[in-house]
Design a protein around this motif. Structure first.
Motif, PDB file in Angstrom:
ATOM      1  N   LYS A  95       0.858  -1.179   0.000  1.00  0.00           N
ATOM      2  CA  LYS A  95       0.000   0.000   0.000  1.00  0.00           C
ATOM      3  C   LYS A  95       0.900   1.238   0.000  1.00  0.00           C
ATOM      4  O   LYS A  95       2.005   1.199   0.539  1.00  0.00           O
ATOM      5  N   PRO A  96       0.472   2.330  -0.621  1.00  0.00           N
ATOM      6  CA  PRO A  96       1.324   3.522  -0.667  1.00  0.00           C
ATOM      7  C   PRO A  96       1.563   4.086   0.727  1.00  0.00           C
ATOM      8  O   PRO A  96       0.642   4.188   1.539  1.00  0.00           O
ATOM      9  N   ILE A  97       2.827   4.423   0.994  1.00  0.00           N
ATOM     10  CA  ILE A  97       3.212   5.011   2.272  1.00  0.00           C
ATOM     11  C   ILE A  97       3.687   6.433   2.016  1.00  0.00           C
ATOM     12  O   ILE A  97       4.584   6.663   1.200  1.00  0.00           O
ATOM     13  N   VAL A  98       3.107   7.381   2.731  1.00  0.00           N
ATOM     14  CA  VAL A  98       3.426   8.797   2.580  1.00  0.00           C
ATOM     15  C   VAL A  98       4.158   9.275   3.825  1.00  0.00           C
ATOM     16  O   VAL A  98       3.672   9.104   4.942  1.00  0.00           O
ATOM     17  N   ALA A  99       5.316   9.880   3.645  1.00  0.00           N
ATOM     18  CA  ALA A  99       5.995  10.563   4.747  1.00  0.00           C
ATOM     19  C   ALA A  99       5.535  12.013   4.736  1.00  0.00           C
ATOM     20  O   ALA A  99       5.772  12.734   3.768  1.00  0.00           O
ATOM     21  N   ALA A 100       4.842  12.423   5.793  1.00  0.00           N
ATOM     22  CA  ALA A 100       4.424  13.819   5.944  1.00  0.00           C
ATOM     23  C   ALA A 100       5.468  14.486   6.833  1.00  0.00           C
ATOM     24  O   ALA A 100       5.387  14.440   8.065  1.00  0.00           O
ATOM     25  N   VAL A 101       6.470  15.081   6.189  1.00  0.00           N
ATOM     26  CA  VAL A 101       7.644  15.589   6.904  1.00  0.00           C
ATOM     27  C   VAL A 101       7.343  17.005   7.391  1.00  0.00           C
ATOM     28  O   VAL A 101       7.473  17.976   6.654  1.00  0.00           O
ATOM     29  N   ASN A 102       6.954  17.093   8.639  1.00  0.00           N
ATOM     30  CA  ASN A 102       6.498  18.353   9.228  1.00  0.00           C
ATOM     31  C   ASN A 102       7.634  19.201   9.797  1.00  0.00           C
ATOM     32  O   ASN A 102       7.448  20.382  10.087  1.00  0.00           O
ATOM     33  N   GLY A 103       8.817  18.622   9.947  1.00  0.00           N
ATOM     34  CA  GLY A 103       9.965  19.344  10.502  1.00  0.00           C
ATOM     35  C   GLY A 103      11.241  18.633  10.095  1.00  0.00           C
ATOM     36  O   GLY A 103      11.286  17.981   9.052  1.00  0.00           O
ATOM     37  N   VAL A 104      12.254  18.690  10.933  1.00  0.00           N
ATOM     38  CA  VAL A 104      13.532  18.089  10.586  1.00  0.00           C
ATOM     39  C   VAL A 104      13.412  16.567  10.501  1.00  0.00           C
ATOM     40  O   VAL A 104      12.741  15.922  11.306  1.00  0.00           O
ATOM     41  N   ALA A 105      14.045  15.994   9.476  1.00  0.00           N
ATOM     42  CA  ALA A 105      14.202  14.550   9.333  1.00  0.00           C
ATOM     43  C   ALA A 105      15.704  14.308   9.261  1.00  0.00           C
ATOM     44  O   ALA A 105      16.328  14.535   8.225  1.00  0.00           O
ATOM     45  N   ALA A 106      16.290  13.893  10.376  1.00  0.00           N
ATOM     46  CA  ALA A 106      17.743  13.783  10.467  1.00  0.00           C
ATOM     47  C   ALA A 106      18.152  12.347  10.736  1.00  0.00           C
ATOM     48  O   ALA A 106      17.423  11.583  11.383  1.00  0.00           O
ATOM     49  N   GLY A 107      19.345  11.979  10.235  1.00  0.00           N
ATOM     50  CA  GLY A 107      19.873  10.653  10.498  1.00  0.00           C
ATOM     51  C   GLY A 107      18.894   9.573  10.075  1.00  0.00           C
ATOM     52  O   GLY A 107      18.398   9.544   8.951  1.00  0.00           O
ATOM     53  N   ALA A 108      18.577   8.667  11.004  1.00  0.00           N
ATOM     54  CA  ALA A 108      17.642   7.585  10.699  1.00  0.00           C
ATOM     55  C   ALA A 108      16.238   8.109  10.423  1.00  0.00           C
ATOM     56  O   ALA A 108      15.434   7.421   9.790  1.00  0.00           O
ATOM     57  N   GLY A 109      15.938   9.330  10.873  1.00  0.00           N
ATOM     58  CA  GLY A 109      14.659   9.946  10.514  1.00  0.00           C
ATOM     59  C   GLY A 109      14.606  10.260   9.035  1.00  0.00           C
ATOM     60  O   GLY A 109      13.553  10.156   8.388  1.00  0.00           O
ATOM     61  N   PHE A 110      15.740  10.664   8.469  1.00  0.00           N
ATOM     62  CA  PHE A 110      15.872  10.864   7.031  1.00  0.00           C
ATOM     63  C   PHE A 110      15.650   9.533   6.320  1.00  0.00           C
ATOM     64  O   PHE A 110      14.915   9.436   5.332  1.00  0.00           O
ATOM     65  N   SER A 111      16.268   8.475   6.858  1.00  0.00           N
ATOM     66  CA  SER A 111      16.116   7.143   6.267  1.00  0.00           C
ATOM     67  C   SER A 111      14.669   6.685   6.286  1.00  0.00           C
ATOM     68  O   SER A 111      14.187   6.074   5.326  1.00  0.00           O
ATOM     69  N   LEU A 112      13.974   6.966   7.379  1.00  0.00           N
ATOM     70  CA  LEU A 112      12.556   6.597   7.480  1.00  0.00           C
ATOM     71  C   LEU A 112      11.751   7.263   6.372  1.00  0.00           C
ATOM     72  O   LEU A 112      10.923   6.624   5.721  1.00  0.00           O
ATOM     73  N   ALA A 113      11.997   8.547   6.147  1.00  0.00           N
ATOM     74  CA  ALA A 113      11.285   9.264   5.087  1.00  0.00           C
ATOM     75  C   ALA A 113      11.633   8.694   3.710  1.00  0.00           C
ATOM     76  O   ALA A 113      10.764   8.555   2.843  1.00  0.00           O
ATOM     77  N   LEU A 114      12.895   8.347   3.501  1.00  0.00           N
ATOM     78  CA  LEU A 114      13.319   7.798   2.216  1.00  0.00           C
ATOM     79  C   LEU A 114      12.667   6.457   1.926  1.00  0.00           C
ATOM     80  O   LEU A 114      12.431   6.111   0.761  1.00  0.00           O
ATOM     81  N   ALA A 115      12.361   5.688   2.970  1.00  0.00           N
ATOM     82  CA  ALA A 115      11.758   4.367   2.790  1.00  0.00           C
ATOM     83  C   ALA A 115      10.299   4.446   2.380  1.00  0.00           C
ATOM     84  O   ALA A 115       9.708   3.432   1.997  1.00  0.00           O
ATOM     85  N   CYS A 116       9.707   5.625   2.455  1.00  0.00           N
ATOM     86  CA  CYS A 116       8.312   5.818   2.050  1.00  0.00           C
ATOM     87  C   CYS A 116       8.222   6.020   0.535  1.00  0.00           C
ATOM     88  O   CYS A 116       9.217   6.296  -0.134  1.00  0.00           O
ATOM     89  N   ASP A 117       7.025   5.892   0.006  1.00  0.00           N
ATOM     90  CA  ASP A 117       6.811   6.055  -1.436  1.00  0.00           C
ATOM     91  C   ASP A 117       6.711   7.517  -1.851  1.00  0.00           C
ATOM     92  O   ASP A 117       7.077   7.877  -2.970  1.00  0.00           O
ATOM     93  N   PHE A 118       6.188   8.340  -0.960  1.00  0.00           N
ATOM     94  CA  PHE A 118       6.039   9.769  -1.221  1.00  0.00           C
ATOM     95  C   PHE A 118       6.566  10.542  -0.009  1.00  0.00           C
ATOM     96  O   PHE A 118       6.467  10.078   1.121  1.00  0.00           O
TER      97      PHE A 118
END
Length: 257
Positions: A95-118
């Motif tokens: 199923k499509p996964i959307v990262a709604a990045v509301n603020g800083v995405a750093a380190g593994a938080g950046f990786s989490l966002a990258l693993a999403c589809d959008f």
């Protein structure tokens, strides 16, 4: 059900909110496990057709909570037991996964966002490959996803220099799909997620499979896998609805089946 995240399903969308705002939603082992379990739950729930991951407060995710790590531990074992299972579950999800990045995405938080589809980003959001600043390499699949989005040269720059990438620049580089004002961000994410939740869910899952196959298979192998996927899509109720709607000159109503 969960302690470090908030999980809620509304109108076909599973909202997964990292809920440690006082720690800028930094990862703990429990949060890794709860994200994995939440994605698995959403994957199995027929009512869920889209997943949104976001952060409570002013950050998306600041990376690993260093107070949760014993520096005598093997960092590789931490990845194998906590981060690897989390991103693998996300990658298995059809199923499509959307990262709604509301603020800083750093380190593994950046990786989490990258693993999403959008990746939808607020104008206040930023991405930082912060690993280099503590003498580590990007992990949790970071460079696997990053090189596919921005190319090897730019990925090397972001990984080795660890510079902050603001929201508008993230869109220019292909890291993010959309940038919205802070005032309208939440509403825009809801609109985007609602749109995905009304689309042919099975077809989107097959598209996700095809995107993975495109980078691993030979062209001939890909064409065969493509034909197999199209056969499956052609047997879905949503395909029949799409054809009927086209013939009847009306808007289709997809059920995700």
């Amino acid at each position: 059900m969960f302690e470090t995240i908030h999980y809620d399903v509304r109108d076909g969308v599973a909202w997964l909110t990292l809920n440690r705002p006082d720690k800028l939603n930094a990862f703990t082992a429990r949060m890794n496990s709860e994200i994995k379990d939440a994605v698995k739950t959403a994957s199995r729930d027929e009512e869920v057709r889209t997943i949104v991951i976001t952060g409570a407060g002013r950050a998306f995710c600041s990376g690993q909570d260093l107070s949760d790590v014993d520096e005598t531990m093997d960092h590789g074992d931490i990845l194998r037991s906590h981060y690897g299972p989390m991103v693998k579950e996300m990658r298995r999800c059809e199923k499509p996964i959307v990262a709604a990045v509301n603020g800083v995405a750093a380190g593994a938080g950046f990786s989490l966002a990258l693993a999403c589809d959008f990746r939808l980003v607020s104008e206040n959001a930023s991405f930082v490959n912060a690993f280099i600043h503590v003498g580590l390499i990007p992990d949790s699949g970071n460079l696997y996803f990053l090189t596919k989005l921005v190319g090897e040269g730019k990925a090397a720059e972001l990984a080795m220099l660890g510079e902050k990438v603001p929201a508008e620049r993230a869109v220019e580089l292909g890291l993010a799909n959309r940038v919205f004002s802070a005032e309208t961000f939440t509403d825009e994410v809801h609109i985007f997620a609602a749109r995905l939740a009304t689309m042919p869910t099975k077809a989107m899952g097959l598209i996700k499979r095809s995107l993975k196959d495109a980078s691993t298979l030979s062209f001939d192998e890909y064409l065969e896998r493509e034909a197999q996927g199209q056969r499956i899509a052609g047997l879905t109720a949503d395909h029949r609805e799409g054809v009927d709607a086209f013939m009847q000159k009306r808007k289709p109503v997809f059920q995700g089946k």
